[in-house]
Design a protein around this motif. Sequence first.
Motif, PDB file in Angstrom:
ATOM      1  N   UNK A  95       0.847  -1.193   0.000  1.00 28.17           N
ATOM      2  CA  UNK A  95       0.000   0.000   0.000  1.00 28.17           C
ATOM      3  C   UNK A  95       0.883   1.244   0.000  1.00 28.17           C
ATOM      4  N   UNK A  96       0.704   2.129  -0.970  1.00 21.58           N
ATOM      5  CA  UNK A  96       1.518   3.329  -1.064  1.00 21.58           C
ATOM      6  C   UNK A  96       0.823   4.469  -0.355  1.00 21.58           C
ATOM      7  N   UNK A  97       1.540   5.121   0.550  1.00 24.82           N
ATOM      8  CA  UNK A  97       0.995   6.258   1.264  1.00 24.82           C
ATOM      9  C   UNK A  97       1.874   7.463   0.975  1.00 24.82           C
ATOM     10  N   UNK A  98       1.734   8.038  -0.198  1.00 22.39           N
ATOM     11  CA  UNK A  98       2.519   9.207  -0.557  1.00 22.39           C
ATOM     12  C   UNK A  98       1.801  10.469  -0.111  1.00 22.39           C
ATOM     13  N   UNK A 158       9.653  -1.286  16.820  1.00 23.13           N
ATOM     14  CA  UNK A 158       8.621  -0.435  16.231  1.00 23.13           C
ATOM     15  C   UNK A 158       7.589  -1.253  15.481  1.00 23.13           C
ATOM     16  N   UNK A 159       6.394  -0.699  15.394  1.00 20.91           N
ATOM     17  CA  UNK A 159       5.414  -1.055  14.370  1.00 20.91           C
ATOM     18  C   UNK A 159       5.226   0.208  13.528  1.00 20.91           C
ATOM     19  N   UNK A 160       4.608   0.116  12.369  1.00 13.57           N
ATOM     20  CA  UNK A 160       4.382   1.348  11.602  1.00 13.57           C
ATOM     21  C   UNK A 160       3.644   2.422  12.394  1.00 13.57           C
ATOM     22  N   UNK A 167       8.630   1.258   5.215  1.00 12.71           N
ATOM     23  CA  UNK A 167       9.545   2.192   4.565  1.00 12.71           C
ATOM     24  C   UNK A 167       9.129   3.634   4.838  1.00 12.71           C
ATOM     25  N   UNK A 168      10.137   4.466   5.007  1.00 13.21           N
ATOM     26  CA  UNK A 168       9.930   5.880   5.268  1.00 13.21           C
ATOM     27  C   UNK A 168      10.854   6.683   4.367  1.00 13.21           C
ATOM     28  N   UNK A 169      10.312   7.722   3.744  1.00 12.92           N
ATOM     29  CA  UNK A 169      11.113   8.626   2.923  1.00 12.92           C
ATOM     30  C   UNK A 169      11.012  10.032   3.493  1.00 12.92           C
ATOM     31  N   UNK A 220       7.779  12.603   3.363  1.00 17.85           N
ATOM     32  CA  UNK A 220       7.227  12.590   2.014  1.00 17.85           C
ATOM     33  C   UNK A 220       6.454  11.318   1.694  1.00 17.85           C
ATOM     34  N   UNK A 221       6.948  10.190   2.121  1.00 16.03           N
ATOM     35  CA  UNK A 221       6.286   8.919   1.811  1.00 16.03           C
ATOM     36  C   UNK A 221       6.397   7.976   2.989  1.00 16.03           C
ATOM     37  N   UNK A 222       5.361   7.164   3.154  1.00 16.68           N
ATOM     38  CA  UNK A 222       5.363   6.155   4.212  1.00 16.68           C
ATOM     39  C   UNK A 222       4.651   4.925   3.677  1.00 16.68           C
ATOM     40  N   UNK A 223       5.283   3.775   3.841  1.00 17.42           N
ATOM     41  CA  UNK A 223       4.744   2.541   3.277  1.00 17.42           C
ATOM     42  C   UNK A 223       4.694   1.488   4.380  1.00 17.42           C
ATOM     43  N   UNK A 224       3.534   1.268   4.975  1.00 13.02           N
ATOM     44  CA  UNK A 224       3.450   0.295   6.071  1.00 13.02           C
ATOM     45  C   UNK A 224       3.708  -1.119   5.571  1.00 13.02           C
ATOM     46  N   UNK A 225       3.934  -2.009   6.502  1.00  9.69           N
ATOM     47  CA  UNK A 225       4.218  -3.406   6.187  1.00  9.69           C
ATOM     48  C   UNK A 225       3.091  -4.012   5.364  1.00  9.69           C
ATOM     49  N   UNK A 226       3.458  -4.722   4.301  1.00  8.80           N
ATOM     50  CA  UNK A 226       2.459  -5.383   3.472  1.00  8.80           C
ATOM     51  C   UNK A 226       2.465  -6.887   3.760  1.00  8.80           C
TER      52      UNK A 226
END
Length: 314
Positions: free
Chosen positions: A1-4, A236-238, A272-274, A259-265
Motif C-alpha cells: 500500500x503506497x501512502x505518498x 517499532x510497528x508502523x 519504509x519511510x522517505x 514525504x512517503x510512508x509505506x506500512x508493512x504489506x
Amino acid sequence: MWLGYPGSEWRGIGMNTFADSPSWAPSSYRDVHLTRGADLLGIGLEIGAANNPILGSARCKFVDYADTDTIKDRLRNSGYAHADSVVDIDYVWPGSGSLSAVVGSQRFQYAIASHVIEHVPNPLGWFRGVGEVLIPGGVFNLAIPDKRFTFDIACPESSLGELIEADLQSFVRPSARQVFDSCYYGKAVEPGEPWFSDIDLSNTPPYSGAIAPQLAFDQARRAIDGEYFDSHCWAFTPRSFLNLLTGACGLGLFDYLLRDFHPTIEGKFEFFLSLEKPPTVIDRAELRKLQLDQLAFFQLAISNRDRIFRLLAE
C-alpha cells in the motif's frame, strides 16, 4: 500500500554496479522505496551497509559505527559467514554528535539506511547528524523492521521517553537497558514467520536459548563498563513509529519533512519511510505544522486500511 503525501528480500540489490549507469532504474519493491526521490547520479551515503549495500555505486559512500576491520572482527566473532565481504567504510561515526565534523565539507544528495535504525542507540541524534550532511532537498530513505513479524515480536514497543533519554544522554553505544531488552525479549522467530503460522509466544523459545535471561543480565553489566554489544535498541510497528515521530516533531526535535510512508504489506516484515531535508529555511513553527499535517495524513491512511481489513475479516 503506497501512502505518498500529496505533492510529494531482506536487503537490497547488493553491489549492483548498474546503479552507476544513467539508464539504471530500481525494479524490486525494496529498491523502489529505498531509492525514492534520490538522485542516484549524485553523491550518496549509506549507513550500516555491512556486506550487502543497497547500491554498489562508486558515488555512494559508507558510514558505520566502527572501522572496517573492527566490524569484520566483531562479525567473525559472532559467527557471521560473510564478515570478510564487508564494504570498505569511508566514515566512522557512532550515530550521535556531529556527522559534519566527520565528513568535512562533503555533502550528499541522498542517504539510505536499511534495517539500521533499530541498532542505533540515539535515533534523534542520528537523524540530526545525517541531516547536517544532506543538501537542502536531499532525501533520507529507511527500511525499518516491523517487530510484529521478526524475532522482536515479544519486545515492548519503544516509548517517546526512551527516545528522549537516549538523546539527552547522547548514547553512543547500546545502553545496559537496550542490551538487556534485546537479548531478554528476542524470540526464535524467523522474519515473516507470523504471516504463515500462529506464534504462541508462551511456548516460543528465546532467540538466545534457555540462557537468554542470564546472558542478557551479564551483557547489560558489561555494557555499563563500556563493552559494545550490537543490539536491537528499539522495537517499532508502523503506527508506533509514526506516534514517536509525532511526539518528536511536537517537541521540535525532528527537522525533516515526511514525504512517503509505506506500512508493512502482507508476507513482509518491514516498512519504509522517505524523508526530505527542507529545501529552504523554514520557520520552526511552520515546519512543525507541516510535519504534524503529514503525520496525521499517514496515520489516517493506516487507520482506514486497518478498518478495511477488519471489514474484510468479518
